[in-house]
Design an enzyme around this catalytic site. Structure first.
Site, PDB file in Angstrom:
ATOM      1  N   ASN A   1       1.286   4.556   1.728  1.00  0.00           N
ATOM      2  CA  ASN A   1       0.955   5.189   3.005  1.00  0.00           C
ATOM      3  C   ASN A   1       1.023   6.701   2.793  1.00  0.00           C
ATOM      4  O   ASN A   1       2.107   7.257   2.626  1.00  0.00           O
ATOM      5  CB  ASN A   1       1.947   4.727   4.073  1.00  0.00           C
ATOM      6  CG  ASN A   1       1.568   5.198   5.460  1.00  0.00           C
ATOM      7  OD1 ASN A   1       0.676   6.033   5.619  1.00  0.00           O
ATOM      8  ND2 ASN A   1       2.248   4.684   6.461  1.00  0.00           N
TER       9      ASN A   1
ATOM     10  N   GLU B   1      -4.106   4.483   3.666  1.00  0.00           N
ATOM     11  CA  GLU B   1      -3.284   3.611   2.839  1.00  0.00           C
ATOM     12  C   GLU B   1      -4.098   3.131   1.640  1.00  0.00           C
ATOM     13  O   GLU B   1      -5.258   2.750   1.790  1.00  0.00           O
ATOM     14  CB  GLU B   1      -2.789   2.408   3.636  1.00  0.00           C
ATOM     15  CG  GLU B   1      -1.933   2.786   4.845  1.00  0.00           C
ATOM     16  CD  GLU B   1      -1.466   1.568   5.598  1.00  0.00           C
ATOM     17  OE1 GLU B   1      -0.743   0.740   5.012  1.00  0.00           O
ATOM     18  OE2 GLU B   1      -1.836   1.435   6.780  1.00  0.00           O
TER      19      GLU B   1
ATOM     20  N   THR C   1       0.826  -1.209   0.000  1.00  0.00           N
ATOM     21  CA  THR C   1       0.000   0.000   0.000  1.00  0.00           C
ATOM     22  C   THR C   1       0.859   1.257   0.000  1.00  0.00           C
ATOM     23  O   THR C   1       1.991   1.255   0.482  1.00  0.00           O
ATOM     24  CB  THR C   1      -0.922   0.050   1.237  1.00  0.00           C
ATOM     25  OG1 THR C   1      -0.106   0.030   2.419  1.00  0.00           O
ATOM     26  CG2 THR C   1      -1.891  -1.116   1.245  1.00  0.00           C
TER      27      THR C   1
END
Length: 327
Positions: free
Chosen positions: A214, A260, A212
């Protein structure tokens, strides 16, 4: 489109213009009515259309600590206004000194001496000047003295969002805070967007097979309620379907609230340090702590598939609508 930061940035040879003034946070569908009308009248009169807005939000200066969550940063508002045909945006630094200007002084200093307003377009509840003492009636009265006209536009659109409440920035913030991103999208006329720079996190998503981005969000950003969402991640001009997580990551006893985004089916993305945008299409579920990592992974697979389906449905629907409009 020209962008000015303060009165001193306005060209000295600036001529007459059509002006509208407001915070215009989010540039929602009600705002679009006013700005669109200002642009239309500017075209009729053969002069530029100018939007005047403020930074920081006036409430932060008048009542420190009361800065509302922002639906869009100033650069995003400028982009949206440019799409509506605005010729120039003036961002006025809202200081304590500026807040002390009487309504008449504000009109002379901004509308008359600098922007040479020919027409001012506003909503019915527009207020200006020290202690918001100025209203539309006073704006019209001053216009008779300083040779500009005033046109008042009813900005109150309604839909199903908020139980039929008139569209407003306040309503949109409330919907976003509740995780009702579909309702917020109805008010805005587009998905709610969160922006920021991609920073390194715990990298657990990468370990789990769902890397992901962030996103370190901009100050005062209106962030949706904790949960999992479908939407998009835009980086380097590329808009990618995404499954988005907002919250503290209770599975790993996290305490810091993060945003995220997992770019669905994308491999090998390196987004660290990039400024990205996350658009929220639909709420999928709330935050949960699962009994095992295996149970978490099973649910994540379901979330990603549902996000993929919702983005595809939305995109296909928009393409069909576009084809119908072009037919």
């Amino acid at each position: 489109m020209q962008r000015w930061r303060g009165l001193e940035d306005i060209p000295e040879d600036w001529g007459r213009s059509v002006v509208t003034i407001g915070s215009y946070d989010g540039v929602h569908r009600g705002h679009q009515l006013i700005i669109g009308r200002a642009v239309a009248r500017a075209r009729e009169l053969g002069v530029p259309a100018v939007v005047v807005t403020f930074d920081p939000h006036p409430s932060e200066v008048v009542r420190p600590g009361s800065h509302p969550p922002l639906l869009a940063p100033h650069h995003r508002r400028a982009e949206l206004m440019a799409e509506l045909g605005v010729d120039a945006v003036l961002i006025l630094p809202f200081t304590t000194e500026f807040s002390q200007l009487t309504p008449a002084d504000f009109v002379v200093k901004v509308l008359v001496d600098k922007l040479h307003a020919r027409l001012v377009v506003e909503g019915p509840n527009f207020r200006f000047g020290h202690r918001a003492a100025g209203n539309v009636a006073l704006l019209e009265e001053l216009g008779r003295t300083y040779d500009y006209e005033v046109e008042v536009i009813d900005l109150y659109e309604r839909g199903t969002a908020g139980g039929g409440e008139p569209f407003s920035s306040t309503l949109t913030r409330r919907l976003v805070a509740a995780g009702d991103v579909a309702g917020a999208m109805e008010v805005l006329g587009r998905p709610h967007r969160v922006e920021g720079v991609v920073v390194r996190g715990a990298q657990r998503g990468r370990e789990l097979g769902y890397p992901t981005a962030n996103v370190e969000t901009l100050p005062h950003t209106a962030i949706p309620a904790d949960g999992v969402y479908a939407g998009w991640l835009t980086a380097d001009g590329e808009k990618m379907p995404a499954a988005i997580s907002v919250g503290t990551n209770p599975q790993f006893d996290g305490t810091e609230r993060t945003v995220e985004a997992y770019a669905i089916d994308r491999v090998g993305l390196d987004l660290y340090g990039l400024h990205v945008a996350v658009d929220f299409l639909a709420y999928l579920r709330g935050q949960e702590k699962f009994d095992s990592i295996e149970a978490l992974l099973e649910r994540m697979a379901i979330d990603v598939q549902r996000a993929r389906e919702l983005v595809e449905e939305y995109t296909t629907g928009n393409e069909r609508n576009g084809d119908a409009l072009r037919a």
